[in-house]
Design a protein around this motif. Structure first.
Motif, PDB file in Angstrom:
ATOM      1  N   PRO A 219       0.804  -1.234   0.000  1.00 30.71           N
ATOM      2  CA  PRO A 219       0.000   0.000   0.000  1.00 30.71           C
ATOM      3  C   PRO A 219       0.831   1.276   0.000  1.00 30.71           C
ATOM      4  O   PRO A 219       0.464   2.252  -0.665  1.00 30.71           O
ATOM      5  CB  PRO A 219      -0.821  -0.125   1.299  1.00 30.71           C
ATOM      6  N   ILE A 222       2.344   1.763  -3.557  1.00 29.31           N
ATOM      7  CA  ILE A 222       1.309   2.159  -4.513  1.00 29.31           C
ATOM      8  C   ILE A 222       0.958   3.635  -4.342  1.00 29.31           C
ATOM      9  O   ILE A 222       0.860   4.401  -5.321  1.00 29.31           O
ATOM     10  CB  ILE A 222       0.067   1.280  -4.341  1.00 29.31           C
ATOM     11  N   ASP A 289      -1.565   2.973 -11.582  1.00 23.91           N
ATOM     12  CA  ASP A 289      -2.812   2.201 -11.563  1.00 23.91           C
ATOM     13  C   ASP A 289      -2.561   0.732 -11.877  1.00 23.91           C
ATOM     14  O   ASP A 289      -3.165  -0.164 -11.261  1.00 23.91           O
ATOM     15  CB  ASP A 289      -3.804   2.788 -12.571  1.00 23.91           C
ATOM     16  N   ARG A 292      -1.031  -0.886  -8.872  1.00 19.09           N
ATOM     17  CA  ARG A 292      -2.033  -1.111  -7.821  1.00 19.09           C
ATOM     18  C   ARG A 292      -2.872  -2.344  -8.122  1.00 19.09           C
ATOM     19  O   ARG A 292      -3.152  -3.147  -7.224  1.00 19.09           O
ATOM     20  CB  ARG A 292      -2.927   0.120  -7.705  1.00 19.09           C
ATOM     21  N   SER A 293      -3.258  -2.513  -9.386  1.00 18.97           N
ATOM     22  CA  SER A 293      -4.037  -3.704  -9.756  1.00 18.97           C
ATOM     23  C   SER A 293      -3.223  -4.975  -9.619  1.00 18.97           C
ATOM     24  O   SER A 293      -3.733  -6.005  -9.186  1.00 18.97           O
ATOM     25  CB  SER A 293      -4.536  -3.554 -11.194  1.00 18.97           C
ATOM     26  N   ASP A 296      -2.847  -6.094  -5.956  1.00 18.22           N
ATOM     27  CA  ASP A 296      -4.079  -6.395  -5.227  1.00 18.22           C
ATOM     28  C   ASP A 296      -4.204  -7.913  -5.100  1.00 18.22           C
ATOM     29  O   ASP A 296      -4.414  -8.629  -6.071  1.00 18.22           O
ATOM     30  CB  ASP A 296      -5.281  -5.828  -5.979  1.00 18.22           C
ATOM     31  N   ARG A 298      -6.542  -9.620  -3.930  1.00 17.47           N
ATOM     32  CA  ARG A 298      -7.902 -10.128  -4.131  1.00 17.47           C
ATOM     33  C   ARG A 298      -8.193 -10.401  -5.597  1.00 17.47           C
ATOM     34  O   ARG A 298      -9.181 -11.050  -5.904  1.00 17.47           O
ATOM     35  CB  ARG A 298      -8.913  -9.123  -3.584  1.00 17.47           C
ATOM     36  N   SER A 299      -7.374  -9.860  -6.515  1.00 15.43           N
ATOM     37  CA  SER A 299      -7.635 -10.054  -7.940  1.00 15.43           C
ATOM     38  C   SER A 299      -7.127 -11.411  -8.385  1.00 15.43           C
ATOM     39  O   SER A 299      -6.248 -11.991  -7.777  1.00 15.43           O
ATOM     40  CB  SER A 299      -6.977  -8.941  -8.746  1.00 15.43           C
TER      41      SER A 299
END
Length: 299
Positions: A219, A222, A289, A292-293, A296, A298-299
């Motif tokens: 975090p 990012i 961006d 960040r993706s 993640d 969770r992706s």
């Protein structure tokens, strides 16, 4: 009567190698490798950085050489690919050399602010109590002001110059980075694996390094990457206002200020520094961006 004894063949062994498991950063790299948008803008950003680094080798003219007879010439005039400015200097050469100063003022303050603000945030989040209250209330004082106003006020108080501009930007970015690090650390500090590490008698530095920093690094990085484009715009704005880089040094914001009087005479030449700032900022935002993706979980 003869009997034949059937010999059973040994079972075939399956020599299948299990797929190699990628770690967290391996998954991040894998996702970035298959993200065409991030790769495109990352390539553009890399080219901009390389052009700034090797500006002395690829610049067609001396960025400081003036010529009255070549003032505000259009792109393509006698080898000046992007034209000349109000003093007859080559715009392309000044953009290439100006990228070195602008990118330095955009990246270095964010890096220093990440180290200082991230460290204070981790300390405040992990220690809690009075230390947390003391650090975060000081940060709230700076955080209460808009970043543009705070940067102008600090830079104006210290005087112009690239160094003072970078110090002002560093002070601007420390509070938000500290808040992000403090929030992430507070969340991680109350998780079970941190309590288990403390219960086993692990040293505090190992708990911080392996369990806390390893989980808040994503975090913080990012958010820090998203601040680079803001830092580039703020650095250019300080130079535009005369609070950053001083003439005759090439800087994109300073070039915008010098060419604003020529917007009606040679609008394409006057827009070149702004286009450079726009492309760099958009590229940095798109890369942020994509990062960040990719980070993640969770992706």
């Amino acid at each position: 009567m003869s009997t034949t004894t059937a010999t059973a063949s040994p079972p075939a062994t399956i020599n299948a190698t299990p797929p190699r498991q990628r770690g967290y950063w391996g998954n991040v790299g894998y996702r970035l490798r298959y993200d065409p948008v991030t790769l495109l803008f990352g390539t553009v950003l890399l080219l901009i950085i390389l052009c700034a680094i090797f500006a002395p080798l690829i610049a067609p003219f001396d960025p400081y050489q003036e010529s009255i007879i070549r003032r505000l010439k259009p792109p393509g005039y006698r080898g000046h690919i992007l034209g000349t400015d109000e003093l007859g200097r080559d715009v392309l050469s000044r953009i290439l050399f100006g990228g070195r100063i602008t990118l330095t003022m955009g990246i270095l303050p964010v890096m220093v602010a990440t180290l200082i603000g991230g460290g204070l945030g981790v300390l405040a989040g992990f220690a809690g109590g009075l230390i947390n209250a003391l650090i975060m209330r000081v940060m709230d004082v700076f955080y209460a002001f808009p970043s543009v106003l705070l940067a102008v006020a600090i830079s104006g108080a210290m005087g112009g110059g690239a160094v003072n501009g970078m110090i002002a930007l560093t002070l601007v970015f420390i509070p938000p980075l500290c808040r992000v690090a403090e929030t992430a650390t507070t969340q991680v500090r109350n998780l079970d694996f941190v309590d288990a590490a403390k219960a086993t008698g692990a040293p505090l530095r190992l708990v911080l390094w392996h369990h806390v920093l390893g989980n808040i690094l994503g975090p913080v990085l990012i958010y820090a990457s998203s601040l680079v484009s803001v830092s580039i715009i703020l650095a250019s704005g300080l130079s535009f206002l005369g609070l950053g880089v001083t003439p005759p040094e090439p800087d994109w914001g300073l070039m915008l200020n010098a060419l604003r009087q020529a917007i009606y005479i040679s609008p394409l030449v006057a827009a070149m520094p702004g286009i450079a700032i726009l492309i760099t900022s958009i590229s940095m935002n798109m890369v942020s961006d994509g990062l960040r993706s990719a980070m993640d979980v969770r992706s």
